[in-house]
Enzyme design. Structure first.
Site, PDB file in Angstrom:
ATOM      1  N   ASN A  42      -6.391   4.882  -6.620  1.00 50.72           N
ATOM      2  CA  ASN A  42      -7.507   5.488  -5.917  1.00 50.72           C
ATOM      3  C   ASN A  42      -8.560   5.991  -6.900  1.00 50.72           C
ATOM      4  OD1 ASN A  42      -8.933   6.002  -3.557  1.00 50.72           O
ATOM      5  ND2 ASN A  42      -8.229   8.110  -3.454  1.00 50.72           N
ATOM      6  N   ARG A  75       0.838  -1.187   0.000  1.00 52.67           N
ATOM      7  CA  ARG A  75       0.000   0.000   0.000  1.00 52.67           C
ATOM      8  C   ARG A  75       0.879   1.246   0.000  1.00 52.67           C
ATOM      9  NH1 ARG A  75      -4.785   2.324  -1.068  1.00 52.67           N
ATOM     10  NH2 ARG A  75      -5.962   3.148   0.695  1.00 52.67           N
ATOM     11  N   ASP A 117      -7.586   8.622   0.825  1.00 52.42           N
ATOM     12  CA  ASP A 117      -8.065   7.446   1.552  1.00 52.42           C
ATOM     13  C   ASP A 117      -7.799   7.556   3.051  1.00 52.42           C
ATOM     14  OD1 ASP A 117      -9.426   6.035  -0.302  1.00 52.42           O
ATOM     15  OD2 ASP A 117      -7.951   4.444  -0.556  1.00 52.42           O
ATOM     16  N   THR A 153      -9.222   1.396  -9.515  1.00 50.28           N
ATOM     17  CA  THR A 153      -8.713   0.181  -8.888  1.00 50.28           C
ATOM     18  C   THR A 153      -8.845  -0.966  -9.880  1.00 50.28           C
ATOM     19  OG1 THR A 153      -9.432   0.989  -6.721  1.00 50.28           O
ATOM     20  CG2 THR A 153      -8.938  -1.352  -6.879  1.00 50.28           C
ATOM     21  N   SER A 182     -10.260  -0.211   0.956  1.00 49.71           N
ATOM     22  CA  SER A 182     -11.372  -1.143   0.789  1.00 49.71           C
ATOM     23  C   SER A 182     -10.978  -2.382  -0.007  1.00 49.71           C
ATOM     24  CB  SER A 182     -12.534  -0.437   0.077  1.00 49.71           C
ATOM     25  OG  SER A 182     -13.050   0.617   0.855  1.00 49.71           O
TER      26      SER A 182
END
Length: 568
Positions: A401, A99, A422, A381, A452
Site C-alpha cells: 500500500n 490480496r 484501502d 506497489t 487499484s
C-alpha cells in the site's frame, strides 16, 4: 464485450528515447521495477522454468530490493495466461487473488476515533497474502522446485544490493521525517534500525544485505508454513500487537489465496484479460474503453493528441472512477450478503452507451454529474511482466500500500502492509490516495479491501502478446490503460508506450493531473472547457512485456522508477 477504439491515450506519438531498462530477446522476457529482480526472473527461465516460475522468482527478489513497494508483508493479484491450458486449441487465462484480508478482530468503526490508525501502526496491518499466493501459483503452474525459485532472492538477501537512486531517495525522505519527529524512532524501532539504518544511509555502491535473509531461507526450505505458522507467525503477530493491532496467529493460519474468473474485452483483435474485484482496475479499464467506443459511435472519431481527444478520455475516466467509488468493494462479502457487485453491468457496452450520452464536448461538469456519493472536500506497489518461449505470460501486481506500508517491521525483517487504509476506513471520506469509497468497501472481519492494481494480459491467436501493469495507487489504472492503448492502438514499442507522458483523473478530487512534458499544452487546451489542470511528476510506473510480429520478445520497465528488463 468488444472494445473498438479510434483513440490513442498517448500524449505524444513520436517514439521517445529508449530507456535503459528495456530490451529485445529471442525466447523470453521479464520486466520489473528493479534490474536485479528482472534478472532473477530471467535466471528461472534459463533454468527451464516457465512464466510463473519467473514471476515468483522476480517477486521474491523484489521483496529484497524494493521493500518499500511490495514484499512478504503484502499481497497482490496474478494473471497467468496458460498457452496450452484450454480445452481446445489455444490457452486459458487464470486469475489468482492473494490480496490481504482484514483480521477477525476488525470492525466497521475501528478507525472512527483514530483515522490515522489505518495508515501507520499495527491497526493498519491486514493479513499478508504474498507468500501463500506465490507458492500456490508456482506449485500449481510452475515447472521448477520451489527452493530453486527462491534461490535468487536468498542470494540477493545474503550478498546485498546497493541502494539505487529511487530507493535512496525514499529512505532519505523517511529519515528526515523521523529526525523531525524523534518519537517515531522508538515507535517503529525495528523499521528505523533495519530499513533506515538508524539514520545513516550506506555509501554509494555499498551492498545492503536484507534483514529478511533468515526468513527467506526458511520459506525456501519449508514453504508458506515458515511464514504463516511457527516462528514466522509468532514474529509477525508480536510486531503487530506491540504496535497496537489485533492480528492473531489464527488469522495467519486461516489465510488462503483465491482462484477467480478474470474479466475480458477485446481491442483491435487483442483479447485483454483483467482482474475482477477486489481489483477495481479491471472494471475501470473496461468501462473506460467502452465509454470511449460508445462516444465514438455518437460523435465520431477525434484525434488522440487533440483537445477533444484528451477531453473525451478525461470525461470517461471520471465516470469510471465515480462508479468505482459507488459500487465496488469486497466481492466475496457481497455474495455472502446476497447482493453481488454489479460487475457485469459496469463492464457492459449498454451501460457505457448511456453514460457516453452524458459527455459534452464543450465542457466538463461538477462531480455530482458523474458520481453517486458526494465527495468530501506513488505509493508502495510494484508490477512485473513475463512472457516465455511457449507463449505463456504473467502480469503480477503486488503491494504493501503506502511506501514502507505500516512502518511496522517484524523481528524477521518483514515490512508489513497498511492495507486497512484501502478500505473505506470512514465511508464517504477520502483515503490516503484521495479516493472516495462507499459502504461497499467498509471495514469488516475477514473482508478484502478494494484495490487499484490492474494486471493485464493481451492475447492474439492463442498466444500472449502483451503483459502489462503499473504501480502508483489509483494512478495504476490510468497508467496501465494509457500504456496498453499506446501499444495496442498506437503500435508503440514497450519503451515508447511506457515513457510517453500521461494524464490522470480519478473523479475526486476534481482535478486533472498531467506530467510535466505535456502540462502546458494540456492546460491551454482543457482549462477553457472547465478542467482544473495540475502538474504532477511520475503518474505511475509501468512495466510491459510484448511479443513482436517477428516472434521476438521485448520488455521495458518504467524509467520513472528505474526498473529493468532481462531475458534471453
Amino acid at each position: 464485450m468488444c472494445v473498438s477504439l479510434l483513440l490513442i491515450a498517448a500524449l505524444a506519438q513520436s517514439e521517445p528515447a529508449v530507456p535503459a531498462g528495456s530490451g529485445t530477446f529471442a525466447r523470453a522476457a521479464v520486466a520489473a521495477d528493479h534490474p536485479a529482480a528482472a534478472a532473477a526472473g530471467a535466471e528461472a527461465l534459463r533454468a527451464g522454468g516457465n512464466a510463473v516460475d519467473a514471476a515468483a522468482a522476480t517477486s521474491l527478489a523484489l521483496s529484497v530490493v524494493r521493500p518499500y513497494s511490495c514484499g512478504l508483508g503484502g499481497g497482490g493479484f496474478l494473471l497467468f495466461y496458460d498457452a496450452d491450458g484450454g480445452p481446445d486449441e489455444g490457452g486459458v487465462c487464470r486469475a489468482l487473488d492473494y490480496r490481504e484480508v482484514a483480521p477477525a478482530a476488525a470492525t466497521r468503526d475501528m478507525f472512527l476515533d483514530d483515522p490515522e490508525g489505518s495508515r501507520r501502526g499495527g491497526k493498519a496491518v491486514a493479513v499478508p497474502g504474498t507468500v501463500a499466493g506465490l507458492h500456490f501459483a508456482q506449485s500449481e503452474w510452475g515447472e521448477l522446485a520451489w527452493a530453486d525459485v527462491c534461490a535468487p532472492a536468498v542470494r540477493l538477501a545474503r550478498e546485498g544490493v546497493p541502494l539505487d537512486e529511487h530507493d535512496r531517495a525514499q529512505r532519505a525522505d523517511f529519515i528526515k521525517g523521523f529526525e523531525a519527529n524523534p518519537a517515531l524512532k522508538t515507535r517503529f524501532a525495528a523499521f528505523w534500525t533495519d530499513y533506515l539504518f538508524a539514520g545513516v544511509l550506506p555509501g554509494t555502491g555499498e551492498p545492503v544485505p536484507s534483514p529478511q535473509l533468515a526468513l527467506l531461507e526458511r520459506i525456501a526450505a519449508e514453504g508458506p508454513s515458515a511464514f504463516y505458522a511457527g516462528q514466522g507467525a509468532a514474529s509477525l503477530v508480536a510486531a503487530v500487537q506491540a504496535a497496537g493491532g489485533g492480528l492473531t496467529e489464527a488469522d495467519l493460519a486461516a489465510y488462503k489465496p483465491r482462484l477467480v474468473e478474470p474479466l475480458a474485452g477485446t481491442l483491435d483483435g487483442v483479447t485483454l484479460h483483467v482482474m475482477p474485484p477486489p481489483s477495481s482496475g479491471g472494471i475501470a479499464m473496461l468501462e473506460t474503453l467502452n465509454l470511449l467506443t460508445a462516444r465514438e459511435r455518437i460523435a465520431g472519431r477525434v484525434e488522440p493528441d487533440s483537445a477533444a481527444g484528451r477531453h473525451r478520455l478525461v470525461e470517461a475516466l471520471k465516470h469510471s472512477f465515480a462508479d468505482r467509488a459507488a459500487f465496488l468493494g469486497d466481492p466475496y462479502h457481497a455474495v455472502r450478503q446476497g447482493t453481488p457487485l454489479p460487475t457485469a453491468r459496469l463492464a457492459s457496452p449498454e451501460y457505457a452507451a448511456a453514460l457516453a450520452a452524458k459527455i459534452d464536448p464543450t465542457r466538463t461538469f461538477p462531480p455530482a454529474h458523474y458520481g453517486r456519493i458526494a465527495p468530501t472536500p506513488d505509493a508502495g506497489t510494484s508490477h512485473l511482466s513475463v512472457i516465455d518461449a511457449a507463449g505463456n505470460a504473467v502480469a503480477c501486481t503486488e503491494t504493501i500500500n503506502l511506501i514502507f506500508g505500516s512502518l511496522v517491521a517484524t523481528a524477521d525483517g518483514v515490512v508489513l502492509n497498511n492495507e486497512m487504509d484501502d478500505f473505506a476506513a470512514i465511508p464517504g471520506r477520502p483515503n490516503a490516495f484521495g479516493l472516495i469509497q462507499s459502504e461497499a468497501n467498509a471495514v469488516g472481519p475477514g473482508r478484502v479491501p478494494l484495490s487499484s492494481m490492474s494486471p493485464t494480459i493481451g492475447v492474439r491467436d492463442g498466444q500472449a502478446v502483451l503483459a502489462a501493469g503499473a504501480s502508483g495507487g489509483p494512478r495504476i489504472i490510468t497508467a496501465t490503460l494509457q500504456t496498453v492503448l499506446n501499444r495496442v492502438r498506437g503500435g508503440m514499442s514497450p519503451a515508447a508506450a511506457i515513457t510517453a507522458p500521461r494524464m490522470h483523473h480519478q473523479w475526486a478530487p476534481n482535478w486533472l493531473e498531467v506530467e510535466p512534458e505535456a502540462y502546458e499544452q494540456v492546460r491551454r487546451e482543457l482549462e477553457p472547457l472547465g478542467h482544473e489542470v495540475r502538474e504532477r511528476a511520475a503518474l505511475g510506473a509501468a512495466q510491459m512485456a510484448v511479443r513482436n510480429a517477428d516472434g521476438t520478445l521485448s520488455a521495458a520497465a518504467d524509467p520513472r522508477k528505474g526498473g529493468g528488463a532481462d531475458g534471453f
